[in-house]
Design an enzyme around this catalytic site. Structure first.
Site, PDB file in Angstrom:
ATOM      1  N   LYS A 188       0.866  -1.189   0.000  1.00 49.71           N
ATOM      2  CA  LYS A 188       0.000   0.000   0.000  1.00 49.71           C
ATOM      3  C   LYS A 188       0.892   1.225   0.000  1.00 49.71           C
ATOM      4  O   LYS A 188       2.028   1.160   0.477  1.00 49.71           O
ATOM      5  CB  LYS A 188      -0.861   0.022   1.276  1.00 49.71           C
ATOM      6  CG  LYS A 188      -2.108   0.851   1.149  1.00 49.71           C
ATOM      7  CD  LYS A 188      -3.217   0.081   0.484  1.00 49.71           C
ATOM      8  CE  LYS A 188      -4.428   0.916   0.214  1.00 49.71           C
ATOM      9  NZ  LYS A 188      -5.570   0.077  -0.187  1.00 49.71           N
ATOM     10  N   ASP A 220      -7.075   4.205  -4.444  1.00 50.19           N
ATOM     11  CA  ASP A 220      -7.706   4.079  -3.126  1.00 50.19           C
ATOM     12  C   ASP A 220      -8.301   5.462  -2.854  1.00 50.19           C
ATOM     13  O   ASP A 220      -8.558   6.220  -3.817  1.00 50.19           O
ATOM     14  CB  ASP A 220      -6.677   3.665  -2.051  1.00 50.19           C
ATOM     15  CG  ASP A 220      -7.319   3.207  -0.735  1.00 50.19           C
ATOM     16  OD1 ASP A 220      -7.766   2.059  -0.656  1.00 50.19           O
ATOM     17  OD2 ASP A 220      -7.396   4.012   0.218  1.00 50.19           O
TER      18      ASP A 220
END
Ligand code: NDP
Ligand code: 2IT
Length: 450
Positions: free
Chosen positions: A130, A170
């Site tokens: 991430k 995201d």
């Protein structure tokens, strides 16, 4: 958990908290997984001897970098950015990029950690990662966002690639940002390759990727309800968020005959007690995804919609809650209110949106609860399909990708159901954690001490 296992769990958590002080979100995410998998560790001496959980809770590496860029007034601006390459045991690092003022290392570590287990559940060859920045895209012009993305990628490109690490979107990173990021990647590397997913359809993107997380959450919800002999049709759904995940969860729900009674953004929520129709939803999608407007503008535009400022939607009467905004947005008080209003089920579209206290309340009240690792895995799964199409230099049809997504979500549900049959005392939270864990743990064992 046995008393011995319980003691070992407490010791493990104490060590983790000492090693990661102040990283509250990361500690919360690890506690959730560790609690579920300690009984599995207790039965498996190989996992214990190999210190599998200790290794899984240390990221492979974290890249931290500065992003300097110039705003429209020619001021130099500086942001902080990271890529957390968490675990590569079962495939190249894979996971989104978040641009939001709240982003810090703890949040990205929790997201990278969770991603590892989510990706494992999909059965596709993807490790966990991430990244993101504390850059706040709100109120910035498109040119400012472009300059930020180009500067961000000028550092990140050397750390990613189709077989190394494949970022995607995201919060705050949607189609526009992926376009700027991919444009800079291909310019810097002189390669046209699938190093990012969520790309536009004209340059290597997959059909259904933008819809995938929301659609997938509803497919998973249908499976959970079917297991409890309940239909989705006619149910009232309170959805939070009005971004990529929330809007397509709403779209699929309306198509399946459910009533979407709320959507929200960080300023407030809209309430439509009779349920949004397809036309209203199209208008909201245009407002949020194209005009980048606020939900507060809607009450004037669409009949039958009430706007409530400064509140989350959890006070309205509903049968199913679908949190699709951000971590810890649904707390114990909200859970108790929902349960008091007759809540039957929850599926998490966001990552870790329910606090521990909320999950406890759902458990105690027999609410069917689908955790994000399973419920929102459809997004990364279709990212995996995008990687396959890029590698094969092919493009699959919308129908094909949607059918594959549906079947993949059903398979994740079956894996959870199998775990729940293996141990009758567990729920979807433990089941998803255990199923995700086993595959990664076995791959790590096979590699020896790495
Ligand atoms: P978007 O940026 O498209 O939308 C986020 C939405 O949530 C916006 O409506 C935003 O409101 C709201 N929101 C964000 N932060 C907060 C906050 N702190 N408080 C209240 N509301 C907030 O993001 P996505 O839809 O892509 O992501 C939503 C969630 O889903 C995240 O948890 C993400 O990690 C998760 N997720 C996303 C996937 C994807 O494919 N995109 C895949 C799997 C999970 P506002 O505009 O006012 O900020
Ligand atoms: O949390 C997530 O699964 C995502 N943001 C999507 C990740 C991806 O690589 O598509």
């Amino acid at each position: 958990m046995s008393p011995k296992s319980n003691g070992a769990f407490s010791d493990f958590m104490e060590g983790l908290e000492q090693r990661n002080p102040h990283e509250t979100e990361f500690i919360q995410a690890v506690r959730d997984v560790a609690h579920s998998v300690f009984p599995v560790l207790e039965e498996n001496k190989d996992y214990q001897d190999a210190k599998i959980l200790e290794r899984m809770t240390e990221p492979d590496r974290i890249i931290s970098f500065r992003v300097s860029w110039e705003d429209d007034e020619k001021n130099v601006r500086v942001n902080r950015a990271w890529r957390v390459q968490f675990n590569r045991a079962i495939g190249p690092y894979k996971g989104g990029l978040r641009f939001h003022s709240s982003v810090n290392q703890s949040i990205l570590k929790f997201l990278g950690f969770e991603q590892t287990f989510k990706n494992s559940l999909t059965d596709l060859p993807m490790g966990g990662g991430k990244g993101g920045s504390n850059f706040n895209p709100k109120g910035k012009s498109s040119r400012e966002v472009m300059r930020f993305c180009q500067s961000f990628m000028t550092e990140l490109f050397r750390h990613i690639g189709p077989d190394a690490d494949v970022p995607a979107g995201d919060i705050g990173v949607g189609a526009r940002e992926i376009g700027f990021l991919f444009g800079q990647y291909t310019r810097l590397t002189n390669e046209f390759e699938g190093a990012l997913t969520g790309k536009g359809l004209t340059y290597g993107g997959s059909p259904i990727r933008k819809e995938a997380t929301g659609y997938g959450a509803i497919y998973f919800l249908q499976c959970m309800l079917a297991r409890a002999d309940e239909p989705l049709e006619g149910k009232r759904l309170a959805i939070s968020g009005a971004g990529n995940v929330a809007l397509f969860a709403a779209e699929r729900s309306v198509q399946e005959g459910a009533k979407v009674v709320t959507l929200s953004d960080s300023d407030g929520f809209i309430h439509c007690s009779s349920g949004l129709d397809e036309e209203a939803l199209e208008g909201i999608k245009a407002l949020k995804l194209e005009e980048r407007g606020r939900l507060s503008e809607l009450a004037d535009r669409v009949k039958g919609i009430e706007y409530v400022a400064g509140k989350a939607p959890w006070g309205v009467e509903c049968d199913v809650a679908i949190p699709c905004a951000t971590q810890n947005e649904l707390d114990g008080d909200a859970a108790r209110t929902l349960v008091g209003n007759g809540l039957r089920a929850v599926v998490e579209g966001a990552n870790m949106p329910s606090t521990d206290e909320a999950i406890q309340c759902f458990r105690e009240n027999g609410v069917i609860f689908g955790p994000g690792k399973a419920g929102n895995a459809g997004g990364v799964a279709v990212s995996g399909f995008e990687q396959s199409q890029n590698a094969a230099r092919l493009s699959w049809s919308r129908e094909d990708v949607n059918a594959r997504l549906k079947s993949l979500m059903q398979t994740i549900h079956e894996k959870c159901a199998d775990e729940m049959e293996r141990d009758e005392g567990i729920d979807y939270v433990d089941a998803a954690n255990r199923a995700g864990f086993r595959k990664v743990a076995d791959a790590m064992l096979a590699y020896g001490v790495t």
